[in-house]
Scaffold this motif. Structure first.
Motif, PDB file in Angstrom:
ATOM      1  N   GLU A  38       0.824  -1.214   0.000  1.00  0.00           N
ATOM      2  CA  GLU A  38       0.000   0.000   0.000  1.00  0.00           C
ATOM      3  C   GLU A  38       0.855   1.260   0.000  1.00  0.00           C
ATOM      4  O   GLU A  38       0.543   2.235  -0.680  1.00  0.00           O
ATOM      5  CB  GLU A  38      -0.948  -0.018   1.206  1.00  0.00           C
ATOM      6  CG  GLU A  38      -2.041  -1.053   1.058  1.00  0.00           C
ATOM      7  CD  GLU A  38      -3.017  -1.093   2.214  1.00  0.00           C
ATOM      8  OE1 GLU A  38      -4.124  -1.611   2.000  1.00  0.00           O
ATOM      9  OE2 GLU A  38      -2.691  -0.616   3.321  1.00  0.00           O
ATOM     10  N   TYR A  41       2.670   1.552  -3.596  1.00  0.00           N
ATOM     11  CA  TYR A  41       1.749   1.866  -4.698  1.00  0.00           C
ATOM     12  C   TYR A  41       0.814   3.034  -4.393  1.00  0.00           C
ATOM     13  O   TYR A  41       0.064   3.471  -5.261  1.00  0.00           O
ATOM     14  CB  TYR A  41       0.954   0.613  -5.102  1.00  0.00           C
ATOM     15  CG  TYR A  41       1.828  -0.374  -5.825  1.00  0.00           C
ATOM     16  CD1 TYR A  41       1.959  -0.342  -7.209  1.00  0.00           C
ATOM     17  CD2 TYR A  41       2.576  -1.314  -5.123  1.00  0.00           C
ATOM     18  CE1 TYR A  41       2.794  -1.231  -7.873  1.00  0.00           C
ATOM     19  CE2 TYR A  41       3.414  -2.210  -5.774  1.00  0.00           C
ATOM     20  CZ  TYR A  41       3.516  -2.154  -7.150  1.00  0.00           C
ATOM     21  OH  TYR A  41       4.355  -3.037  -7.803  1.00  0.00           O
ATOM     22  N   LYS A  43      -1.876   3.118  -2.813  1.00  0.00           N
ATOM     23  CA  LYS A  43      -3.263   2.686  -2.986  1.00  0.00           C
ATOM     24  C   LYS A  43      -3.532   1.593  -1.971  1.00  0.00           C
ATOM     25  O   LYS A  43      -2.616   0.872  -1.570  1.00  0.00           O
ATOM     26  CB  LYS A  43      -3.494   2.096  -4.387  1.00  0.00           C
ATOM     27  CG  LYS A  43      -3.354   3.054  -5.518  1.00  0.00           C
ATOM     28  CD  LYS A  43      -3.607   2.345  -6.834  1.00  0.00           C
ATOM     29  CE  LYS A  43      -3.395   3.322  -7.989  1.00  0.00           C
ATOM     30  NZ  LYS A  43      -3.585   2.695  -9.277  1.00  0.00           N
ATOM     31  N   SER A  44      -4.799   1.451  -1.602  1.00  0.00           N
ATOM     32  CA  SER A  44      -5.152   0.331  -0.729  1.00  0.00           C
ATOM     33  C   SER A  44      -5.123  -0.957  -1.545  1.00  0.00           C
ATOM     34  O   SER A  44      -5.190  -0.930  -2.779  1.00  0.00           O
ATOM     35  CB  SER A  44      -6.543   0.542  -0.134  1.00  0.00           C
ATOM     36  OG  SER A  44      -7.534   0.372  -1.141  1.00  0.00           O
ATOM     37  N   GLN A  46      -7.454  -2.991  -1.741  1.00  0.00           N
ATOM     38  CA  GLN A  46      -8.750  -3.079  -2.409  1.00  0.00           C
ATOM     39  C   GLN A  46      -8.761  -2.250  -3.696  1.00  0.00           C
ATOM     40  O   GLN A  46      -9.306  -2.691  -4.710  1.00  0.00           O
ATOM     41  CB  GLN A  46      -9.877  -2.618  -1.472  1.00  0.00           C
ATOM     42  CG  GLN A  46     -11.268  -2.894  -2.019  1.00  0.00           C
ATOM     43  CD  GLN A  46     -11.532  -4.383  -2.232  1.00  0.00           C
ATOM     44  OE1 GLN A  46     -11.270  -5.183  -1.345  1.00  0.00           O
ATOM     45  NE2 GLN A  46     -12.033  -4.752  -3.397  1.00  0.00           N
ATOM     46  N   GLU A  47      -8.140  -1.079  -3.679  1.00  0.00           N
ATOM     47  CA  GLU A  47      -8.061  -0.267  -4.901  1.00  0.00           C
ATOM     48  C   GLU A  47      -7.264  -0.983  -5.990  1.00  0.00           C
ATOM     49  O   GLU A  47      -7.656  -0.988  -7.154  1.00  0.00           O
ATOM     50  CB  GLU A  47      -7.419   1.097  -4.602  1.00  0.00           C
ATOM     51  CG  GLU A  47      -8.310   2.038  -3.820  1.00  0.00           C
ATOM     52  CD  GLU A  47      -7.575   3.306  -3.413  1.00  0.00           C
ATOM     53  OE1 GLU A  47      -8.125   4.391  -3.659  1.00  0.00           O
ATOM     54  OE2 GLU A  47      -6.461   3.215  -2.847  1.00  0.00           O
ATOM     55  N   ILE A  48      -6.150  -1.592  -5.605  1.00  0.00           N
ATOM     56  CA  ILE A  48      -5.346  -2.348  -6.573  1.00  0.00           C
ATOM     57  C   ILE A  48      -6.173  -3.498  -7.134  1.00  0.00           C
ATOM     58  O   ILE A  48      -6.210  -3.720  -8.347  1.00  0.00           O
ATOM     59  CB  ILE A  48      -4.043  -2.864  -5.933  1.00  0.00           C
ATOM     60  CG1 ILE A  48      -3.133  -1.700  -5.515  1.00  0.00           C
ATOM     61  CG2 ILE A  48      -3.301  -3.801  -6.890  1.00  0.00           C
ATOM     62  CD1 ILE A  48      -1.962  -2.082  -4.623  1.00  0.00           C
ATOM     63  N   ASN A  50      -9.466  -3.770  -7.281  1.00  0.00           N
ATOM     64  CA  ASN A  50     -10.558  -3.248  -8.117  1.00  0.00           C
ATOM     65  C   ASN A  50     -10.063  -2.783  -9.486  1.00  0.00           C
ATOM     66  O   ASN A  50     -10.720  -2.988 -10.500  1.00  0.00           O
ATOM     67  CB  ASN A  50     -11.276  -2.083  -7.428  1.00  0.00           C
ATOM     68  CG  ASN A  50     -12.058  -2.516  -6.211  1.00  0.00           C
ATOM     69  OD1 ASN A  50     -12.331  -3.699  -6.010  1.00  0.00           O
ATOM     70  ND2 ASN A  50     -12.402  -1.554  -5.375  1.00  0.00           N
ATOM     71  N   GLN A  51      -8.891  -2.145  -9.499  1.00  0.00           N
ATOM     72  CA  GLN A  51      -8.385  -1.557 -10.735  1.00  0.00           C
ATOM     73  C   GLN A  51      -7.620  -2.546 -11.616  1.00  0.00           C
ATOM     74  O   GLN A  51      -7.647  -2.435 -12.840  1.00  0.00           O
ATOM     75  CB  GLN A  51      -7.479  -0.355 -10.406  1.00  0.00           C
ATOM     76  CG  GLN A  51      -8.227   0.796  -9.780  1.00  0.00           C
ATOM     77  CD  GLN A  51      -7.296   1.843  -9.179  1.00  0.00           C
ATOM     78  OE1 GLN A  51      -6.078   1.765  -9.293  1.00  0.00           O
ATOM     79  NE2 GLN A  51      -7.884   2.838  -8.523  1.00  0.00           N
ATOM     80  N   GLN A  52      -6.931  -3.504 -10.987  1.00  0.00           N
ATOM     81  CA  GLN A  52      -6.034  -4.357 -11.763  1.00  0.00           C
ATOM     82  C   GLN A  52      -6.330  -5.849 -11.653  1.00  0.00           C
ATOM     83  O   GLN A  52      -5.721  -6.636 -12.367  1.00  0.00           O
ATOM     84  CB  GLN A  52      -4.582  -4.085 -11.354  1.00  0.00           C
ATOM     85  CG  GLN A  52      -4.193  -2.631 -11.605  1.00  0.00           C
ATOM     86  CD  GLN A  52      -2.738  -2.371 -11.279  1.00  0.00           C
ATOM     87  OE1 GLN A  52      -1.861  -3.082 -11.755  1.00  0.00           O
ATOM     88  NE2 GLN A  52      -2.481  -1.358 -10.475  1.00  0.00           N
ATOM     89  N   ASP A 116     -13.768  -5.080   1.583  1.00  0.00           N
ATOM     90  CA  ASP A 116     -12.880  -3.913   1.513  1.00  0.00           C
ATOM     91  C   ASP A 116     -11.458  -4.243   1.952  1.00  0.00           C
ATOM     92  O   ASP A 116     -10.660  -3.364   2.211  1.00  0.00           O
ATOM     93  CB  ASP A 116     -13.448  -2.774   2.365  1.00  0.00           C
ATOM     94  CG  ASP A 116     -13.558  -3.131   3.834  1.00  0.00           C
ATOM     95  OD1 ASP A 116     -13.372  -4.316   4.195  1.00  0.00           O
ATOM     96  OD2 ASP A 116     -13.830  -2.224   4.634  1.00  0.00           O
ATOM     97  N   GLY A 118      -9.146  -6.138   0.207  1.00  0.00           N
ATOM     98  CA  GLY A 118      -8.191  -6.476  -0.847  1.00  0.00           C
ATOM     99  C   GLY A 118      -7.911  -7.964  -0.852  1.00  0.00           C
ATOM    100  O   GLY A 118      -6.774  -8.389  -1.006  1.00  0.00           O
TER     101      GLY A 118
END
Length: 163
Positions: A38, A41, A43-44, A46-48, A50-52, A116, A118
């Motif tokens: 985190e 990058y 980012k959390s 969860q964001e990684i 969701n995005q990748q 939430d 990840g």
């Protein structure tokens, strides 16, 4: 002689809590691969995710774990680290690996929502399916299995006794 300890296990198994206490007791540096991801990058997890996607998150986890200098460290790994043979071989080579065992029903009590966190699993897979799939890998890669369904202090004491 291995002077580091790695903790593996499911989300909610207590890797970070046990790891911090263990590092303090043994005067070692504490590292958490999820936090390192985190922070690197920005980012959390969860964001990684969701995005990748979950495969990219696992790839990132592998790279981060294998980049950690394993000298006088207690490492808390992400729950999906066991999907990387290279990362597991790296920590086995440089540390004593402890699988923190916690029954599935207690994991669900400790982590009521995985939405939430990840949590890197196949989209169609349930948390329970992921738990049992990973349990096999945790046992395969660990030097020791330690029950962590009671008090953290008991788990830490058991690890210290074994090393």
């Amino acid at each position: 002689m291995k002077n580091s300890i790695s903790l593996i296990g499911m989300a909610g198994a207590g890797k970070s809590s046990v790891g911090k206490m263990l590092a303090t007791e043994l005067n070692l540096e504490f590292k958490d691969s999820d936090i390192l991801i985190e922070s690197h990058y920005r980012k959390s997890l969860q964001e990684i995710l969701n995005q990748q996607g979950y495969l990219k998150l696992r790839e990132i986890e592998d790279l981060v774990i294998r980049s950690i200098p394993m000298d006088s460290v207690v490492l808390s790994t992400g729950g999906s680290a066991v999907y990387s043979k290279a990362a597991m071989q790296y920590i086995q080579q440089h540390s004593n690996v402890f699988y923190l065992q916690v029954p599935f029903n207690l994991i669900i009590e400790r982590v009521p929502s995985f939405s939430d966190r990840g949590f890197a699993k196949k989209p169609e897979q349930t948390i329970e399916e992921a738990f049992y799939e990973r349990e096999i890998l945790y046992k395969q890669y660990s030097t020791y299995s330690i029950d962590n369904s009671a008090k953290i202090e008991e788990c830490v004491a058991s690890i210290i006794d074994l090393i």
